[in-house]
Design a protein around this motif. Structure first.
Motif: not given
Length: 171
Positions: A28-51
């Motif tokens: 079981a991997a223990q994932a956290a939000a910090s693993d993919c925020t601030q450009g980590r692991a190829g992800f891009t932060d977006i505003p919560d309002s984005l649809s």
């Protein structure tokens, strides 16, 4: 004879239990939000309002309260759209403004695979606890490659029970 059988049974039970705990904890991997925020692991932060455009379905989460407030209701979905000039996908969770009791919480995360679902990166979970709230996961680039796929998972809870985890189909 009974004491030898009992010792053997207790020893076997302990061995099986210990093996199950080791196997369960190592897999079981223990994932956290910090693993993919601030450009980590190829992800891009977006505003919560984005649809964006809804893909791969969506779902509703309902938790029955044992007392005064009858429900905690939330919805989750996978969306795609243009983020910084690139086509990307992300997850979203929205809580009901009228059916969200005190103590309720919701969480959403997105799984991304680049190897035909053999393994995946979990982005999140991201938590929300207020009525009428909307939260998104960071976005990840879409691809024409058949090996890349996304799914969004969510769960709602109150202190004494939860909905269990539910996910969209892979897209």
């Amino acid at each position: 004879m009974h004491s030898i059988r009992r010792i053997f049974s207790v020893g076997t039970a302990a061995l099986v239990l210990g093996a199950g705990l080791v196997a369960g904890s190592s897999g079981a991997a223990q994932a956290a939000a910090s693993d993919c925020t601030q450009g980590r692991a190829g992800f891009t932060d977006i505003p919560d309002s984005l649809s964006g455009r809804g893909v791969a379905g969506a779902g509703a989460l309902v938790v029955d309260f044992p007392t005064n407030v009858p429900y905690a209701v939330a919805s989750y979905a996978m969306q795609t759209g243009n983020v910084g000039g690139r086509e990307m996908g992300w997850g979203v969770l929205s809580t009901s403004s009228s059916l969200w009791g005190a103590g309720a919480s919701g969480q959403v995360w997105m799984d991304v695979t680049n190897d035909n679902k053999q393994s995946w990166i979990q982005c999140g979970p991201f938590y929300v606890s207020s009525a009428g709230a909307r939260i998104t996961t960071p976005a990840y680039p879409t691809s024409n490659s058949a090996s890349r796929a996304f799914r969004v998972c969510a769960m709602a809870a109150i202190p004494v029970r939860d909905t269990g985890i539910t996910c969209t189909p892979w897209w």
